[in-house]
Design an enzyme around this catalytic site. Structure first.
Site, PDB file in Angstrom:
ATOM      1  N   ASP A   1      -6.986   4.163  -4.652  1.00 24.83           N
ATOM      2  CA  ASP A   1      -7.631   4.098  -3.330  1.00 24.83           C
ATOM      3  C   ASP A   1      -8.204   5.506  -3.112  1.00 24.83           C
ATOM      4  OD1 ASP A   1      -7.696   2.141  -0.797  1.00 24.83           O
ATOM      5  OD2 ASP A   1      -7.358   4.132   0.004  1.00 24.83           O
TER       6      ASP A   1
ATOM      7  N   LYS B   1       0.866  -1.185   0.000  1.00 23.07           N
ATOM      8  CA  LYS B   1       0.000   0.000   0.000  1.00 23.07           C
ATOM      9  C   LYS B   1       0.892   1.221   0.000  1.00 23.07           C
ATOM     10  CE  LYS B   1      -4.421   0.887   0.152  1.00 23.07           C
ATOM     11  NZ  LYS B   1      -5.567   0.066  -0.262  1.00 23.07           N
TER      12      LYS B   1
HETATM   13  P1  NDP Z   1     -12.788   7.782  -3.176  1.00 24.30           P
HETATM   14  O1  NDP Z   1     -11.708   8.763  -2.976  1.00 24.30           O
HETATM   15  O2  NDP Z   1     -13.317   7.527  -4.525  1.00 24.30           O
HETATM   16  O3  NDP Z   1     -14.026   8.139  -2.237  1.00 24.30           O
HETATM   17  C1  NDP Z   1     -13.865   8.280  -0.872  1.00 24.30           C
HETATM   18  C2  NDP Z   1     -15.194   8.693  -0.257  1.00 24.30           C
HETATM   19  O4  NDP Z   1     -15.072   8.683   1.159  1.00 24.30           O
HETATM   20  C3  NDP Z   1     -15.602  10.110  -0.624  1.00 24.30           C
HETATM   21  O5  NDP Z   1     -16.996  10.209  -0.552  1.00 24.30           O
HETATM   22  C4  NDP Z   1     -14.934  10.935   0.469  1.00 24.30           C
HETATM   23  O6  NDP Z   1     -15.536  12.187   0.683  1.00 24.30           O
HETATM   24  C5  NDP Z   1     -15.145  10.021   1.668  1.00 24.30           C
HETATM   25  N1  NDP Z   1     -14.078  10.189   2.661  1.00 24.30           N
HETATM   26  C6  NDP Z   1     -12.757  10.008   2.463  1.00 24.30           C
HETATM   27  N2  NDP Z   1     -12.083  10.268   3.581  1.00 24.30           N
HETATM   28  C7  NDP Z   1     -12.997  10.631   4.496  1.00 24.30           C
HETATM   29  C8  NDP Z   1     -12.914  11.023   5.847  1.00 24.30           C
HETATM   30  N3  NDP Z   1     -11.751  11.091   6.480  1.00 24.30           N
HETATM   31  N4  NDP Z   1     -14.073  11.301   6.486  1.00 24.30           N
HETATM   32  C9  NDP Z   1     -15.272  11.254   5.850  1.00 24.30           C
HETATM   33  N5  NDP Z   1     -15.400  10.880   4.553  1.00 24.30           N
HETATM   34  C10 NDP Z   1     -14.282  10.569   3.901  1.00 24.30           C
HETATM   35  O7  NDP Z   1     -12.219   6.428  -2.520  1.00 24.30           O
HETATM   36  P2  NDP Z   1     -12.726   4.932  -2.729  1.00 24.30           P
HETATM   37  O8  NDP Z   1     -14.184   4.898  -2.926  1.00 24.30           O
HETATM   38  O9  NDP Z   1     -11.847   4.292  -3.725  1.00 24.30           O
HETATM   39  O10 NDP Z   1     -12.354   4.291  -1.320  1.00 24.30           O
HETATM   40  C11 NDP Z   1     -13.279   4.248  -0.227  1.00 24.30           C
HETATM   41  C12 NDP Z   1     -12.852   3.163   0.750  1.00 24.30           C
HETATM   42  O11 NDP Z   1     -12.842   1.898   0.081  1.00 24.30           O
HETATM   43  C13 NDP Z   1     -11.468   3.320   1.362  1.00 24.30           C
HETATM   44  O12 NDP Z   1     -11.495   2.795   2.673  1.00 24.30           O
HETATM   45  C14 NDP Z   1     -10.598   2.420   0.491  1.00 24.30           C
HETATM   46  O13 NDP Z   1      -9.445   1.998   1.177  1.00 24.30           O
HETATM   47  C15 NDP Z   1     -11.559   1.276   0.256  1.00 24.30           C
HETATM   48  N6  NDP Z   1     -11.314   0.428  -0.905  1.00 24.30           N
HETATM   49  C16 NDP Z   1     -11.188   0.957  -2.160  1.00 24.30           C
HETATM   50  C17 NDP Z   1     -10.999   0.115  -3.234  1.00 24.30           C
HETATM   51  C18 NDP Z   1     -10.930   0.627  -4.621  1.00 24.30           C
HETATM   52  O14 NDP Z   1     -10.836  -0.200  -5.544  1.00 24.30           O
HETATM   53  N7  NDP Z   1     -10.995   1.918  -4.872  1.00 24.30           N
HETATM   54  C19 NDP Z   1     -10.848  -1.345  -3.058  1.00 24.30           C
HETATM   55  C20 NDP Z   1     -11.076  -1.790  -1.720  1.00 24.30           C
HETATM   56  C21 NDP Z   1     -11.281  -0.932  -0.687  1.00 24.30           C
HETATM   57  P3  NDP Z   1     -15.008  13.500  -0.102  1.00 24.30           P
HETATM   58  O15 NDP Z   1     -15.444  13.328  -1.517  1.00 24.30           O
HETATM   59  O16 NDP Z   1     -15.656  14.640   0.598  1.00 24.30           O
HETATM   60  O17 NDP Z   1     -13.522  13.493   0.045  1.00 24.30           O
HETATM   61  O1  2IT Z   2      -7.909  -1.642  -0.736  1.00 19.93           O
HETATM   62  C1  2IT Z   2      -7.826  -2.163  -1.871  1.00 19.93           C
HETATM   63  O2  2IT Z   2      -7.969  -3.374  -2.032  1.00 19.93           O
HETATM   64  C2  2IT Z   2      -7.602  -1.279  -3.008  1.00 19.93           C
HETATM   65  N1  2IT Z   2      -7.518  -0.065  -2.846  1.00 19.93           N
HETATM   66  C3  2IT Z   2      -7.455  -1.852  -4.391  1.00 19.93           C
HETATM   67  C4  2IT Z   2      -6.085  -2.428  -4.575  1.00 19.93           C
HETATM   68  C5  2IT Z   2      -5.766  -2.881  -5.975  1.00 19.93           C
HETATM   69  O3  2IT Z   2      -4.590  -3.227  -6.179  1.00 19.93           O
HETATM   70  O4  2IT Z   2      -6.625  -2.906  -6.848  1.00 19.93           O
END
Ligand code: NDP
Ligand code: 2IT
Length: 449
Positions: A170, A130
């Site tokens: 992420d 990560k």
């Molecule tokens: P994005 O940046 O696309 O979206 C994040 C969302 O969460 C936004 O709505 C953001 O609000 C909100 N957010 C972020 N930080 C905070 C905070 N500190 N407090 C309140 N709201 C917050 O990220 P992802 O959707 O990709 O990721 C979301 C979660 O999913 C994370 O935990 C990530 O680790 C996990 N994840 C992501 C994967 C992926 O493929 N992308 C895979 C597996 C897990 P705002 O727009 O206002 O910043």
């Molecule tokens: O938390 C996660 O699994 C991710 N942000 C996606 C990682 C990846 O390599 O697609």
């Protein structure tokens, strides 16, 4: 091998905290895993005598670097970049990059550690890593984001490669950032390889990757419900977040006939009692990924109340999907959710639920799926993107959707196999134990290293 004293959670955690002072998120992620793994390891002397948990909680290496770039006014800006290469026992390091002002070593180590088990659960040959930076993309122009990404990749490129370490997105890292970073990697190395995943479809990206985490999370919930002869159709669902994961979790819920009544972002949440339909979701996707504005604009447009600076867990619902960030659902909020009719949680985010809240859900015997199982669909399709890149082919939507579904069904089954206890399925135990074995056995096979 010499006999070793019995391993206890208390002793193990006090050693881990001493070696990693102040890293509270990392402590939390390890404690959740060690709670289940220590009893398991004590049943298998081969793991205990090889100090497997001590080895697994120590990253292979951590790279920390300065990222210097110029903003649109010509000011020099300095950020800190990281890559935690946690474990490559079963494949190249693999995991996302997070750009958010809160990024620090504790957060990246918790994420990298969880990734070990998640990636193992997918059955694909991917190790765990990560990375990211304390850079805040909010309010920056595209040109500033481009300059930051190029500066970040200039250093990171020395440490990654299609067979070494394959980063992805992420929080704060989506299609725009991956494209800038891939372009810079290609330029610096003069090679076109699949060293990042989540790429654009024109340059080696996989279909369904964008949707994979959110869709996978809903498929996992579907499996949990099916296992207790229930279904998604008609269920009221609270989602937190409105980013990549939340958007496609919402879309799949809508497609499957469930009702999405909340979404949120870092400025607050909207409650839409009529349910967010596909048209409204398109508005949200455009708002968050193109206009990059607050969800308050959605509330304004559809004349709904916006609950500023609040999280959605006070809204009565049957299913909850925390899809924003770590520790966004605490014990008090879990108790508020646990009123009449509440059925369960599937984590779309990584570690969104505190340990106290997990215990509250488990004590109430409702469904609870930990992110390392229920959000594994994203990295799984990333693994499939790596395969497609290496064979220089691209599979169809149908092919990839089927593979994603099969992987989520298989992870669900593994959790059932390893987590069933007196009629209740402890999915946290199931995911931890099932994810552990393959990595631990590979590490044992390599000898002491
Ligand atoms: P994005 O940046 O696309 O979206 C994040 C969302 O969460 C936004 O709505 C953001 O609000 C909100 N957010 C972020 N930080 C905070 C905070 N500190 N407090 C309140 N709201 C917050 O990220 P992802 O959707 O990709 O990721 C979301 C979660 O999913 C994370 O935990 C990530 O680790 C996990 N994840 C992501 C994967 C992926 O493929 N992308 C895979 C597996 C897990 P705002 O727009 O206002 O910043
Ligand atoms: O938390 C996660 O699994 C991710 N942000 C996606 C990682 C990846 O390599 O697609």
């Amino acid at each position: 091998m010499p006999e070793r004293n019995e391993l206890t959670l208390e002793h193990f955690m006090s050693g881990l905290k001493r070696r990693n002072p102040g890293e509270t998120e990392f402590h939390q992620a390890v404690e959740e895993v060690a709670t289940y793994l220590i009893p398991h390891i004590m049943k298998f002397p081969k793991y205990h005598s090889a100090q497997i948990l001590e080895r697994m909680t120590e990253p292979d290496r951590i790279i920390i670097f300065r990222v210097c770039w110029e903003d649109d006014q010509g000011n020099v800006r300095v950020n800190r970049g990281y890559r935690v290469q946690f474990n490559n026992a079963i494949g190249p390091y693999k995991g996302g990059l997070r750009f958010h002002p809160s990024v620090n070593l504790s957060i990246l180590k918790f994420l990298g550690f969880e990734q070990i088990f998640k990636n193992s659960l997918t059955t694909l040959p991917i190790g765990a890593g990560k990375g990211g930076a304390d850079f805040n993309p909010k309010g920056k122009s595209d040109a500033e984001v481009m300059r930051f990404c190029q500066a970040f990749m200039t250093e990171l490129s020395k440490h990654i490669g299609e067979n070494i370490d394959v980063p992805a997105g992420d929080i704060g890292v989506g299609a725009r950032e991956i494209s800038f970073m891939f372009g810079q990697y290609k330029r610096l190395k003069n090679e076109f390889t699949g060293t990042l995943t989540g790429k654009g479809l024109e340059f080696g990206g996989s279909k369904i990757r964008k949707e994979a985490t959110g869709f996978g999370c809903i498929y996992f919930m579907q499996e949990m419900l099916k296992h207790q002869s229930d279904e998604l159709q008609g269920k009221s669902c609270a989602i937190s977040g409105s980013g990549n994961v939340a958007q496609y979790a919402a879309l799949k819920l809508i497609q499957l006939g469930a009702k999405v009544i909340t979404m949120s972002d870092s400025s607050g949440f909207v409650h839409d009692p009529d349910g967010i339909n596909e048209e409204k979701l398109d508005f949200i996707i455009d708002l968050k990924t193109v206009k990059r504005q607050s969800l308050a604009e959605y509330a304004k447009h559809y004349k709904l109340a916006f609950h500023k600076d609040q999280r959605p867990w006070s809204v009565p619902c049957q299913l909850a999907f925390p899809c924003a960030t770590q520790n966004e659902l605490n014990e008090q909020e879990a108790k508020a959710l646990l009123q009449k009719g509440f059925i369960g949680v599937a984590e779309g985010a990584n570690m969104p639920t505190t340990i106290g809240a997990i215990q509250a859900f488990q004590n109430a015997k409702v469904l609870f799926a930990p992110g390392k199982a229920s959000n594994a669909g994203g990295v799984a399709v990333s693994g499939l993107e790596m395969t497609q890149n290496s064979i220089r082919m691209s599979w169809s939507n149908e092919e990839l959707e089927k593979r994603l579904r099969d992987i989520m069904t298989d992870i669900h089954q593994k959790c059932v196999d390893h987590g069933s206890e007196n009629g209740y399925i402890d999915y946290v135990k199931g995911a931890n134990v099932a994810g552990f074995t393959k990595v631990a056995d590979a590490m044992l096979a390599y000898g002491v290293m």
